[in-house]
Design a protein around this motif. Structure first.
Motif, PDB file in Angstrom:
ATOM      1  N   ASN A  23      44.665 108.694  54.569  1.00 53.83           N
ATOM      2  CA  ASN A  23      44.544 108.211  55.933  1.00 53.83           C
ATOM      3  C   ASN A  23      43.058 108.163  56.297  1.00 53.83           C
ATOM      4  N   TYR A  24      42.399 107.028  55.976  1.00 50.09           N
ATOM      5  CA  TYR A  24      40.938 107.027  56.000  1.00 50.09           C
ATOM      6  C   TYR A  24      40.362 106.612  57.351  1.00 50.09           C
ATOM      7  N   THR A  25      39.454 107.425  57.879  1.00 48.58           N
ATOM      8  CA  THR A  25      38.791 107.092  59.146  1.00 48.58           C
ATOM      9  C   THR A  25      38.077 105.742  59.019  1.00 48.58           C
ATOM     10  N   GLY A  26      38.277 104.878  60.000  1.00 47.39           N
ATOM     11  CA  GLY A  26      37.586 103.581  59.982  1.00 47.39           C
ATOM     12  C   GLY A  26      38.256 102.565  59.075  1.00 47.39           C
ATOM     13  N   ASN A  27      39.493 102.881  58.616  1.00 53.89           N
ATOM     14  CA  ASN A  27      40.137 101.916  57.700  1.00 53.89           C
ATOM     15  C   ASN A  27      40.499 100.639  58.461  1.00 53.89           C
ATOM     16  N   LYS A  28      40.629  99.556  57.724  1.00 53.45           N
ATOM     17  CA  LYS A  28      40.749  98.239  58.352  1.00 53.45           C
ATOM     18  C   LYS A  28      42.180  97.713  58.379  1.00 53.45           C
ATOM     19  N   TYR A  29      43.154  98.611  58.222  1.00 54.83           N
ATOM     20  CA  TYR A  29      44.532  98.151  58.116  1.00 54.83           C
ATOM     21  C   TYR A  29      44.935  97.237  59.287  1.00 54.83           C
ATOM     22  N   LEU A  49      32.876  96.679  48.788  1.00 56.60           N
ATOM     23  CA  LEU A  49      31.711  97.562  48.835  1.00 56.60           C
ATOM     24  C   LEU A  49      31.896  98.528  50.009  1.00 56.60           C
ATOM     25  N   PHE A  50      31.625  99.796  49.833  1.00 50.46           N
ATOM     26  CA  PHE A  50      31.949 100.847  50.813  1.00 50.46           C
ATOM     27  C   PHE A  50      33.482 100.864  50.989  1.00 50.46           C
ATOM     28  N   CYS A  51      34.205 100.982  49.884  1.00 51.00           N
ATOM     29  CA  CYS A  51      35.665 100.750  49.929  1.00 51.00           C
ATOM     30  C   CYS A  51      36.445 101.796  50.715  1.00 51.00           C
ATOM     31  N   GLY A  52      35.906 103.010  50.907  1.00 51.12           N
ATOM     32  CA  GLY A  52      36.638 104.052  51.639  1.00 51.12           C
ATOM     33  C   GLY A  52      38.025 104.249  51.056  1.00 51.12           C
ATOM     34  N   GLY A  53      39.056 104.100  51.877  1.00 52.88           N
ATOM     35  CA  GLY A  53      40.432 104.309  51.426  1.00 52.88           C
ATOM     36  C   GLY A  53      41.006 103.138  50.644  1.00 52.88           C
ATOM     37  N   ALA A  54      40.212 102.116  50.372  1.00 55.04           N
ATOM     38  CA  ALA A  54      40.598 100.957  49.545  1.00 55.04           C
ATOM     39  C   ALA A  54      41.569 100.003  50.243  1.00 55.04           C
ATOM     40  N   VAL A  68      33.906 100.030  45.334  1.00 53.33           N
ATOM     41  CA  VAL A  68      32.660 100.803  45.215  1.00 53.33           C
ATOM     42  C   VAL A  68      32.478 101.698  46.442  1.00 53.33           C
ATOM     43  N   ASP A  69      32.202 102.956  46.218  1.00 55.14           N
ATOM     44  CA  ASP A  69      31.898 103.877  47.309  1.00 55.14           C
ATOM     45  C   ASP A  69      31.036 104.995  46.705  1.00 55.14           C
ATOM     46  N   ASN A  70      30.195 105.621  47.529  1.00 50.59           N
ATOM     47  CA  ASN A  70      29.370 106.697  46.962  1.00 50.59           C
ATOM     48  C   ASN A  70      30.047 108.070  47.075  1.00 50.59           C
ATOM     49  N   ASN A  71      31.280 108.096  47.591  1.00 46.97           N
ATOM     50  CA  ASN A  71      31.989 109.372  47.680  1.00 46.97           C
ATOM     51  C   ASN A  71      32.805 109.588  46.388  1.00 46.97           C
ATOM     52  N   CYS A 210      31.943 104.851  41.448  1.00 48.75           N
ATOM     53  CA  CYS A 210      31.177 105.696  42.365  1.00 48.75           C
ATOM     54  C   CYS A 210      29.715 105.283  42.253  1.00 48.75           C
ATOM     55  N   ALA A 211      29.202 104.649  43.302  1.00 52.29           N
ATOM     56  CA  ALA A 211      27.809 104.177  43.252  1.00 52.29           C
ATOM     57  C   ALA A 211      27.285 103.950  44.661  1.00 52.29           C
ATOM     58  N   GLU A 212      25.952 104.015  44.785  1.00 51.24           N
ATOM     59  CA  GLU A 212      25.295 103.627  46.032  1.00 51.24           C
ATOM     60  C   GLU A 212      25.433 102.116  46.192  1.00 51.24           C
ATOM     61  N   PHE A 213      25.555 101.676  47.428  1.00 53.20           N
ATOM     62  CA  PHE A 213      25.822 100.245  47.661  1.00 53.20           C
ATOM     63  C   PHE A 213      24.705  99.351  47.123  1.00 53.20           C
ATOM     64  N   ASN A 214      23.455  99.904  47.082  1.00 48.33           N
ATOM     65  CA  ASN A 214      22.332  99.066  46.638  1.00 48.33           C
ATOM     66  C   ASN A 214      21.818  99.486  45.251  1.00 48.33           C
ATOM     67  N   ILE A 230      32.081  93.877  52.805  1.00 43.12           N
ATOM     68  CA  ILE A 230      31.125  94.970  53.045  1.00 43.12           C
ATOM     69  C   ILE A 230      31.500  95.711  54.321  1.00 43.12           C
ATOM     70  N   ASP A 231      31.830  96.984  54.189  1.00 45.24           N
ATOM     71  CA  ASP A 231      32.263  97.758  55.367  1.00 45.24           C
ATOM     72  C   ASP A 231      31.506  99.091  55.419  1.00 45.24           C
ATOM     73  N   PRO A 232      30.228  99.037  55.789  1.00 43.92           N
ATOM     74  CA  PRO A 232      29.404 100.255  55.749  1.00 43.92           C
ATOM     75  C   PRO A 232      29.746 101.215  56.872  1.00 43.92           C
ATOM     76  N   PRO A 233      29.198 102.445  56.843  1.00 43.11           N
ATOM     77  CA  PRO A 233      29.295 103.297  58.034  1.00 43.11           C
ATOM     78  C   PRO A 233      28.607 102.552  59.185  1.00 43.11           C
ATOM     79  N   TYR A 234      29.110 102.727  60.388  1.00 41.32           N
ATOM     80  CA  TYR A 234      28.533 102.004  61.519  1.00 41.32           C
ATOM     81  C   TYR A 234      27.484 102.882  62.199  1.00 41.32           C
ATOM     82  N   VAL A 240      32.824 111.438  59.537  1.00 44.13           N
ATOM     83  CA  VAL A 240      32.343 112.425  58.558  1.00 44.13           C
ATOM     84  C   VAL A 240      31.368 111.764  57.584  1.00 44.13           C
ATOM     85  N   TYR A 241      31.724 110.539  57.126  1.00 43.94           N
ATOM     86  CA  TYR A 241      30.891 109.884  56.118  1.00 43.94           C
ATOM     87  C   TYR A 241      29.600 109.274  56.670  1.00 43.94           C
ATOM     88  N   ASN A 242      29.356 109.372  57.991  1.00 41.62           N
ATOM     89  CA  ASN A 242      28.066 108.922  58.537  1.00 41.62           C
ATOM     90  C   ASN A 242      27.009 110.018  58.405  1.00 41.62           C
TER      91      ASN A 242
HETATM   92  C1  LIG Z   1      33.674 102.376  57.268  1.00 40.57           C
HETATM   93  S1  LIG Z   1      34.017 103.310  55.812  1.00 40.57           S
HETATM   94  C2  LIG Z   1      34.882 102.155  54.844  1.00 40.57           C
HETATM   95  C3  LIG Z   1      36.309 102.031  55.264  1.00 40.57           C
HETATM   96  C4  LIG Z   1      37.132 101.148  54.331  1.00 40.57           C
HETATM   97  N1  LIG Z   1      36.781  99.750  54.441  1.00 40.57           N
HETATM   98  C5  LIG Z   1      38.634 101.315  54.561  1.00 40.57           C
HETATM   99  O1  LIG Z   1      39.312 100.331  54.944  1.00 40.57           O
HETATM  100  O2  LIG Z   1      39.136 102.432  54.356  1.00 40.57           O
HETATM  101  C6  LIG Z   1      32.447 103.434  55.045  1.00 40.57           C
HETATM  102  C7  LIG Z   1      32.413 104.010  53.629  1.00 40.57           C
HETATM  103  O3  LIG Z   1      31.067 103.925  53.153  1.00 40.57           O
HETATM  104  C8  LIG Z   1      30.844 104.982  52.229  1.00 40.57           C
HETATM  105  N2  LIG Z   1      29.367 105.129  52.088  1.00 40.57           N
HETATM  106  C9  LIG Z   1      28.505 105.718  52.951  1.00 40.57           C
HETATM  107  N3  LIG Z   1      27.232 105.583  52.518  1.00 40.57           N
HETATM  108  C10 LIG Z   1      27.288 104.880  51.359  1.00 40.57           C
HETATM  109  C11 LIG Z   1      26.302 104.420  50.427  1.00 40.57           C
HETATM  110  N4  LIG Z   1      25.011 104.674  50.629  1.00 40.57           N
HETATM  111  N5  LIG Z   1      26.700 103.718  49.334  1.00 40.57           N
HETATM  112  C12 LIG Z   1      28.027 103.476  49.125  1.00 40.57           C
HETATM  113  N6  LIG Z   1      29.021 103.907  49.960  1.00 40.57           N
HETATM  114  C13 LIG Z   1      28.651 104.586  51.071  1.00 40.57           C
HETATM  115  C14 LIG Z   1      31.561 106.162  52.839  1.00 40.57           C
HETATM  116  O4  LIG Z   1      31.890 107.125  51.857  1.00 40.57           O
HETATM  117  C15 LIG Z   1      32.780 105.489  53.470  1.00 40.57           C
HETATM  118  O5  LIG Z   1      33.888 105.575  52.606  1.00 40.57           O
END
Ligand SMILES: C[S@@+](CC[C@H](N)C(=O)[O-])C[C@H]1O[C@@H](n2cnc3c(N)ncnc32)[C@H](O)[C@@H]1O
Length: 327
Positions: A23-29, A49-54, A68-71, A210-214, A230-234, A240-242
Motif C-alpha cells: 500500500n504505497y504512499t503517493g501511488n497512482k492507482y 522511473l521512481f516506480c514505488g509500489g509499481a 527503477v527505484d532507489n529503495n 535498484c538505482a538512482e534515477f540519474n 516519471i513519478d519522483p518525490p514531490y 517517508v521517501y522524501n
Molecule cells: C511518488 S513515489 C512513486 C510512487 C509510484 N509511482 C507508485 O505508483 O507507487 C516516489 C518514489 O521515488 C523513489 N526515490 C526517491 N528518490 C529517488 C532517487 N534519487 N532515485 C530513484 N528513486 C528515488 C522513492 O523511493 C519512491 O518510491
C-alpha cells in the motif's frame, strides 16, 4: 483478460487495473484512468522511473517494464512477489508466520472474532491492541536477521508493512525497520493484491532495478525504452521517501536536467507532480514549465479522482496535480 473501457472519451483496450501488493504512499492507482490515455498506445519497453509500489508499470499494456527505484527494500520485495512461482504457497507461508508471532489474520479467520477480543472496543485503533506484542517481536526478529534477502526475510518484511503504522516502510540510518504497530493485519484485500500482482507479472517481461534515477544504470535502460513514466518525490509534499535521502531543490534541478536531455533526444516521457499546494509552490518546476511552454504540454489531474494515499491532512482542493509530456 483484455477489456475495452472508455476513459475521457478515448476507447482503450486493457487488462483490468490492479493495485500494488504494498500500500504505497503517493501511488497512482486512482489517477491511472487519467494517465493511460496520454501514454503511447504501442510500446515494447517502458521504464517506470521512481516506480514505488509499481502501480503504474504493472498496469500498462507493454511487453516489458523496467521498474527503477532507489529503495533497495521495495525493489527486492516487489521482485520477490513478482517472481514467486506458487503464490498460494506464499500466502500459506505468510499465514503461518502470523500464527508464529501471535498476530491476527482476518484474511483467514474474519474480523469479528478479533473484534470480540478487543478490551477497548470504541477506539479507532483497529487491531493494534491485539497485535502490539507480536508485531514488536516480529520487528526485533527481522532487524536481527543478517541476511535480508531470503524468502523468510521478505515474508517478515511484508508482514511488518501489513501490520505497521500507516502500512509505510521506514528504516533508521543503521538499517533497522523502525515504524510502530498499526491498526491493520493480513486481510483478504492484501492477499488478493499479492495474488493479482503475481498473476499480472507472469504475463509480461520485467526487471526490478535498484538505482538512482540519474545513474548510468538507469540511463542505459532508458536509452533502450520507448517511453519513460516519471513519478519522483514531490518537492512540496511530505512522505517517508522524501526524507532519506532528502528530496530537495538540488534533486529537483537534477530531475529537470534529465527532462532537458529527454526533450533534446526526443524521448517520449510523462512526468507526474504537484506544482502547488495551499501556500507552497514548486518553484523550480513551475519556472521550468514556463520557460519550456513551447515544448511541453501540461494537463491538470482532476482533483476528485486523484489518489487518496497522501496524508489526508495534507490534501486540499487547492493542490495542483499535473502530468507533463512533450508536445
Ligand atoms: C511518488 S513515489 C512513486 C510512487 C509510484 N509511482 C507508485 O505508483 O507507487 C516516489 C518514489 O521515488 C523513489 N526515490 C526517491 N528518490 C529517488 C532517487 N534519487 N532515485 C530513484 N528513486 C528515488 C522513492 O523511493 C519512491 O518510491
Amino acid at each position: 483478460m483484455i477489456v475495452e473501457i472508455k476513459i475521457l472519451g478515448y476507447k482503450i483496450s486493457m487488462t483490468p487495473l490492479i493495485k500494488s501488493p504494498i500500500n504505497y504512499t503517493g501511488n497512482k492507482y486512482r489517477i491511472l484512468p487519467q494517465l493511460i490515455p496520454h501514454m503511447p498506445e504501442q510500446m515494447n519497453v517502458m521504464v517506470d522511473l521512481f516506480c514505488g509500489g509499481a502501480t503504474v508499470g504493472a498496469n500498462i499494456n507493454c511487453k516489458k517494464v523496467i521498474f527503477v527505484d532507489n529503495n533497495r527494500v521495495v525493489i527486492g520485495l516487489l521482485d520477490y512477489f513478482a517472481r514467486y512461482k506458487n503464490i498460494k504457497k506464499l500466502i500459506k507461508e505468510l499465514v503461518k508466520l502470523t500464527d508464529q508471532f501471535n498476530l491476527t489474520c482476518s484474511g483467514l479467520n474474519g474480523y469479528s472474532i478479533y473484534k470480540k477480543k478487543l478490551v477497548e472496543k470504541n477506539t479507532n485503533n483497529g487491531l493494534k491492541e491485539i497485535n502490539k506484542d507480536g508485531f514488536y517481536l516480529l520487528r526485533n526478529t527481522y532487524n536481527a536477521l543478517t541476511n535480508k534477502g531470503t524468502a523468510k526475510a521478505f515474508n517478515m518484511l511484508y508482514l511488518l508493512i501489513a501490520y505497521g503504522f500507516n502500512n509505510d516502510i521506514r528504516f533508521s540510518n543503521d538499517g533497522q525497520y523502525n515504524l510502530p504497530v498499526g491498526k491493520t493485519d493480513l486481510n483478504k484485500n492484501n492477499i488478493q493484491k499479492i495474488e493479482a500482482f503475481n498473476e499480472r507479472m507472469s504475463m509480461i517481461d520485467f526487471e526490478f532495478v535498484c538505482a538512482e534515477f540519474n545513474s548510468q544504470t538507469a540511463q542505459n535502460y532508458i536509452q533502450d525504452s520507448d517511453f519513460v513514466y516519471i513519478d519522483p518525490p514531490y518537492l512540496i509534499m511530505h512522505a517517508v521517501y522524501n526524507e532519506n535521502p532528502k528530496w530537495d531543490n538540488e534533486s529537483e534541478y537534477k530531475l529537470l536536467d534529465l527532462l532537458n536531455t529527454f526533450l533534446q533526444s526526443g524521448k517520449k516521457f510523462m512526468l507526474s507532480n504537484i506544482t502547488e499546494k495551499k501556500g507552497a509552490k514548486n518553484e523550480p518546476l513551475s519556472y521550468w514549465i514556463r520557460t519550456h511552454s513551447e515544448k511541453v504540454t501540461v494537463i491538470n489531474i482532476d482533483y476528485h479522482y486523484r489518489s487518496a494515499s497522501y496524508n489526508k491532512k495534507l490534501r486540499d482542493a487547492n493542490e495542483s496535480e499535473i502530468i507533463l509530456l512533450p508536445k
